[in-house]
Design a protein around this motif. Structure first.
Motif, PDB file in Angstrom:
ATOM      1  N   ILE A   1       0.617  15.754   1.075  1.00 14.18           N
ATOM      2  CA  ILE A   1       0.057  14.905   2.116  1.00 14.18           C
ATOM      3  C   ILE A   1       0.082  15.602   3.469  1.00 14.18           C
ATOM      4  CG2 ILE A   1       2.254  13.750   2.578  1.00 14.18           C
ATOM      5  CD1 ILE A   1      -1.241  12.147   2.649  1.00 14.18           C
ATOM      6  N   GLY A   2       1.099  16.460   3.654  1.00 12.32           N
ATOM      7  CA  GLY A   2       1.208  17.174   4.918  1.00 12.32           C
ATOM      8  C   GLY A   2       0.010  18.089   5.157  1.00 12.32           C
ATOM      9  N   GLY A   3      -0.329  18.832   4.136  1.00 12.40           N
ATOM     10  CA  GLY A   3      -1.472  19.733   4.247  1.00 12.40           C
ATOM     11  C   GLY A   3      -2.764  18.977   4.453  1.00 12.40           C
ATOM     12  N   LYS A   4      -2.866  17.882   3.770  1.00 10.11           N
ATOM     13  CA  LYS A   4      -4.074  17.082   3.870  1.00 10.11           C
ATOM     14  C   LYS A   4      -4.231  16.515   5.288  1.00 10.11           C
ATOM     15  CE  LYS A   4      -6.114  13.205   1.373  1.00 10.11           C
ATOM     16  NZ  LYS A   4      -5.910  12.366   0.188  1.00 10.11           N
ATOM     17  N   ALA A   5      -3.136  15.952   5.790  1.00 10.28           N
ATOM     18  CA  ALA A   5      -3.176  15.386   7.143  1.00 10.28           C
ATOM     19  C   ALA A   5      -3.438  16.468   8.179  1.00 10.28           C
ATOM     20  CB  ALA A   5      -1.854  14.669   7.437  1.00 10.28           C
ATOM     21  N   TRP A   6      -2.828  17.614   7.970  1.00 14.94           N
ATOM     22  CA  TRP A   6      -3.048  18.731   8.901  1.00 14.94           C
ATOM     23  C   TRP A   6      -4.538  19.123   8.898  1.00 14.94           C
ATOM     24  CZ3 TRP A   6      -1.361  20.677  13.053  1.00 14.94           C
ATOM     25  CH2 TRP A   6      -1.644  21.993  13.442  1.00 14.94           C
ATOM     26  N   GLY A   7      -5.122  19.101   7.723  1.00 19.95           N
ATOM     27  CA  GLY A   7      -6.556  19.362   7.637  1.00 19.95           C
ATOM     28  C   GLY A   7      -7.349  18.346   8.445  1.00 19.95           C
ATOM     29  N   LEU A   8      -7.085  17.095   8.246  1.00 16.36           N
ATOM     30  CA  LEU A   8      -7.818  16.044   8.957  1.00 16.36           C
ATOM     31  C   LEU A   8      -7.706  16.231  10.475  1.00 16.36           C
ATOM     32  CD1 LEU A   8      -6.890  12.888   6.844  1.00 16.36           C
ATOM     33  CD2 LEU A   8      -9.009  14.214   6.785  1.00 16.36           C
ATOM     34  N   ILE A   9      -6.487  16.549  10.910  1.00 24.91           N
ATOM     35  CA  ILE A   9      -6.258  16.735  12.337  1.00 24.91           C
ATOM     36  C   ILE A   9      -7.087  17.897  12.877  1.00 24.91           C
ATOM     37  CG2 ILE A   9      -4.471  17.612  13.902  1.00 24.91           C
ATOM     38  CD1 ILE A   9      -2.532  15.747  12.361  1.00 24.91           C
ATOM     39  N   ASN A  10      -7.391  18.830  11.996  1.00 26.90           N
ATOM     40  CA  ASN A  10      -8.198  19.974  12.399  1.00 26.90           C
ATOM     41  C   ASN A  10      -9.667  19.831  12.000  1.00 26.90           C
ATOM     42  OD1 ASN A  10      -6.386  22.338  13.548  1.00 26.90           O
ATOM     43  ND2 ASN A  10      -5.190  21.254  12.012  1.00 26.90           N
ATOM     44  N   GLY A  11     -10.041  18.647  11.657  1.00 23.63           N
ATOM     45  CA  GLY A  11     -11.449  18.401  11.322  1.00 23.63           C
ATOM     46  C   GLY A  11     -11.857  18.902   9.956  1.00 23.63           C
ATOM     47  N   ILE A  12     -10.871  19.142   9.116  1.00 24.09           N
ATOM     48  CA  ILE A  12     -11.177  19.677   7.788  1.00 24.09           C
ATOM     49  C   ILE A  12     -11.057  18.585   6.731  1.00 24.09           C
ATOM     50  CG2 ILE A  12     -10.368  21.247   6.000  1.00 24.09           C
ATOM     51  CD1 ILE A  12      -9.428  23.050   8.333  1.00 24.09           C
ATOM     52  N   ASP A  13     -12.074  18.471   5.958  1.00 27.16           N
ATOM     53  CA  ASP A  13     -12.086  17.476   4.889  1.00 27.16           C
ATOM     54  C   ASP A  13     -12.983  17.988   3.772  1.00 27.16           C
ATOM     55  OD1 ASP A  13     -12.270  15.315   3.229  1.00 27.16           O
ATOM     56  OD2 ASP A  13     -13.526  14.128   4.582  1.00 27.16           O
ATOM     57  N   ASP A  14     -12.354  18.525   2.746  1.00 32.24           N
ATOM     58  CA  ASP A  14     -13.142  19.131   1.671  1.00 32.24           C
ATOM     59  C   ASP A  14     -13.463  18.164   0.548  1.00 32.24           C
ATOM     60  OD1 ASP A  14     -13.303  21.514   2.960  1.00 32.24           O
ATOM     61  OD2 ASP A  14     -11.673  22.494   1.869  1.00 32.24           O
ATOM     62  N   THR A  15     -13.165  16.906   0.733  1.00 34.87           N
ATOM     63  CA  THR A  15     -13.455  15.962  -0.344  1.00 34.87           C
ATOM     64  C   THR A  15     -14.957  15.840  -0.534  1.00 34.87           C
ATOM     65  OG1 THR A  15     -13.424  14.081   1.186  1.00 34.87           O
ATOM     66  CG2 THR A  15     -11.369  14.619   0.062  1.00 34.87           C
ATOM     67  N   GLU A  16     -15.357  15.731  -1.775  1.00 39.50           N
ATOM     68  CA  GLU A  16     -16.768  15.668  -2.122  1.00 39.50           C
ATOM     69  C   GLU A  16     -17.327  14.265  -1.915  1.00 39.50           C
ATOM     70  OE1 GLU A  16     -19.052  18.004  -3.551  1.00 39.50           O
ATOM     71  OE2 GLU A  16     -17.578  19.448  -2.806  1.00 39.50           O
ATOM     72  N   VAL A  17     -18.597  14.210  -1.594  1.00 38.94           N
ATOM     73  CA  VAL A  17     -19.312  12.942  -1.677  1.00 38.94           C
ATOM     74  C   VAL A  17     -19.482  12.627  -3.155  1.00 38.94           C
ATOM     75  CG1 VAL A  17     -21.465  11.741  -1.182  1.00 38.94           C
ATOM     76  CG2 VAL A  17     -20.524  13.357   0.477  1.00 38.94           C
TER      77      VAL A  17
END
Length: 605
Positions: A325-341
């Motif tokens: 979850i830490g990595g995921k949240a860090w991504g979001l904070i940096n505008g990163i979101d690799d989840t697919e549509v």
DNA sequence: TAAGTCTAA
DNA sequence: CGATTTAGACTTA
């Protein structure tokens, strides 16, 4: 501390649609005079006229009446109209995709991954005449499309770094793929505008749209111009470390309150806030982060000493939380979101019906509410999971068979005067196999509901609430899950993702596809799953199948009643003509249901 | 698979 | 905030 700046990919183009005050729009489409749409005691949403007069979303109705006495309240009991409208708009958009990646979020939002359409059209651009470009909507039909100016963004653009005179790339800002990304975002913005206007002209719904390279950014950036607007997050998305400029992604996302980031909800934002506000890394007290600061922005979090995926994992992680979850949240904070549509899905993964109550504490009431809820559920199943049979349209077939039914309740905390017990506000649930008789299309809904309530839901309810009284429920929910999709007849129908199914399920599907499609043998499923004992596997059994299922669910009852559970279980019941009363348990029911009910008792113990 | 948690609209 | 209803993704055991 290394530069923990994670890599950002921007090879996709994602559009996010948000229909402008959707609920109000649905009613306005029917009756333009209507003003607002409440649900139960609160106003779920209201149109812009109502907002102009001081109302807002999630406002109490009586409060709204005080502010705007002539407000028109529309009861939202019937969610079906919203569901239908939502589906219609979704279908409209889906028809434009090439890759099938269209994902609905609630009733009023849609993500589209248009990468393939954009890339194709980028390759068609004529560098010598960009102002007179043509956007092709279908790969193999050049006549379907529209003319556009590919030197300009359609609608608004967001850029912290001022764009130069030339709308085309500014080569002074060194970024990776700046030029190409700009071109692709421009393409995306024109496609978005085409779709947005199509939605308005052909369906009568205006929308607010965001265009970027992932779901997070396209959703957030759309908010900048609403209603009836669209915003594209402009490059540069990435700038080299040695530059003093920020990327537009950082500039854009940094100002947001941490809790406004999709994916960071109430709990997570609380944890992050607590950490950033009240516990600044042991030393360095207060100077930078001290004071009494209320809001914590993404920037505050990002620049917090030692902040990174590891720290976030410590702050957010723990038992019961998502791994990584830490990595995921860090991504979001940096505008990163690799989840697919997500691919357009034919069947929902779950259907559930619930209602809340101020007081629900007797069995007769529960029985009554379970009937009501179960009726809605069965009807929803027949709407969402039935399809006209391909060959002759007089018959319908199930496109999916849910395997599991779940009953959840939310007990109201006892609120004791004498002692200590102020307790959980959470739900508790029991689930089990969904009996096959619910798929029987010859029986009426009432018959199915009655059997389901008596044979499945009441036993589950007993497991949940072993004592016949002493509880008071504030909510009851019935849901079905675990959809086993029926393979589509021709490869055409959008069920293209079949490779993702479990192998075992595929084999099972094949087996029962040969048989009656309306009654999948749970018995075979269970035999394959090799867990249950003593279950008849006779596939030729017609009505018997439901009996088998009953036996299956009956398996669990003794283990419950044997141990610490009380046995006295008779409810005093309101009399009613046309109803019979069971001598065994005191439950009342329509006469036609009594036979099944008695069989139920005969299987007990 | 079952029960629960978190998130979101 | 919370109030409500529906749904999805995810964890733990």
């Amino acid at each position: 501390m290394t530069s923990a700046k994670p890599s950002r990919r921007h090879d996709r183009i994602i559009i996010h649609f948000d229909y402008d005050c959707f609920y109000a729009s649905v009613f306005e489409a029917e009756n333009p005079a209507l003003k607002s749409v409440p649900l139960k005691q609160i106003i779920v949403t209201c149109n812009y006229e109502a907002r102009r007069r001081g109302l807002h979303k999630l406002q109490l109705i009586h409060e709204a009446r005080q502010i705007v006495p002539d407000v028109v309240i529309v009861l939202g009991e019937d969610l079906n109209r919203f569901r239908d409208a939502s589906k219609e708009l979704y279908k409209f958009l889906e028809a434009f995709t090439w890759n099938g990646k269209v994902e609905r979020l609630g009733f009023d939002e849609v993500f589209m991954d248009v990468t393939d359409i954009v890339d194709f059209n980028q390759s068609l651009l004529n560098p010598n005449d960009l102002k007179n470009s043509y956007f092709q909507l279908q790969k193999n039909d050049p006549t379907v499309g529209f003319a556009f100016d590919s030197t300009k963004i359609a609608g608004h653009g967001f850029a912290n770094i001022p764009q130069t005179q030339s709308p085309m790339p500014d080569t002074n800002i060194p970024t990776d793929d700046h030029e190409s990304l700009m071109a692709r975002l421009i393409l995306g913005s024109h496609l978005a505008q085409h779709l947005r206007l199509g939605l308005e002209e052909q369906k009568g719904y205006t929308s607010t749209v965001g265009i970027s390279t992932n779901k997070l950014l396209s959703k957030l950036v759309g908010n900048l111009n609403k209603p009836k607007g669209q915003t594209t997050l402009l490059p540069p998305y990435v700038v080299p470390d040695d530059r003093e400029v920020e990327s537009n992604v950082t500039a854009f996302i940094d100002g947001h309150d941490i809790g406004k980031i999709p994916g960071i909800g109430f709990k997570m934002s609380q944890k992050i806030r607590n950490h950033v506000l009240s516990r600044p890394a042991e030393f360095e007290l207060g100077l930078i982060y001290g004071g009494t600061k209320e809001s914590v922005t993404v920037r505050d979090v990002r620049l917090f000493p030692g902040m990174g995926p590891e720290l976030l994992e410590k702050v957010l992680g723990g038992p019961g939380t998502e791994r990584g979850i830490g990595g995921k949240a860090w991504g979001l904070i940096n505008g990163i979101d690799d989840t697919e549509v997500q691919q357009a899905k034919k069947v929902p993964t779950q259907i559930s019906i619930e209602d809340s109550y101020t007081r629900l504490d007797t069995m007769p009431q529960v029985l009554k509410e379970l009937r009501i809820l179960a009726t809605s559920l069965i009807k929803r199943m027949q709407v969402d999971l039935l399809e006209d049979d391909g060959d002759d349209s007089t018959t319908r077939r199930w496109i999916a068979h849910p395997k599991t039914v779940k009953l959840s309740t939310r007990p109201r905390p006892p609120l004791n005067s004498d002692g200590t017990r102020a307790r959980s506000f959470n739900r508790i649930s029991r689930s089990g196999p969904l009996p096959n008789f619910v798929f029987n299309l010859k029986d009426g809904v009432d018959v199915i509901v009655e059997k389901l309530v008596l044979e499945t839901l009441i036993p589950m309810f007993r497991k949940l609430h072993p004592y016949p009284s002493g509880w008071n429920l504030s909510l009851v929910n019935i849901g079905i899950t675990n959809m086993i999709e029926t393979a589509s007849d021709d490869g055409n129908g959008g069920g293209r993702d079949i490779g993702r199914m479990f192998k075992r399920q595929e084999e099972v599907l094949k087996e029962w596809k040969v048989e009656d499609r309306d009654v999948p043998p749970d018995t075979i499923l269970e035999a394959v799953a090799e867990s249950h004992d003593a279950i008849s596997t006779d596939p030729s059994a017609g009505n018997e199948v439901s009996d088998c299922t009953m036996t299956g669910s009956e398996d669990v009852i003794p283990t419950q009643t044997s141990a610490d559970e009380p046995v006295e279980w008779d409810d005093e019941e309101v009399e009613d003509e046309n109803r019979e009363i069971c001598h065994e348990c005191g439950a009342t029911m329509p006469a036609f249901a009594m036979a099944a009910h008695e069989r139920f008792h005969s299987l007990e113990t």
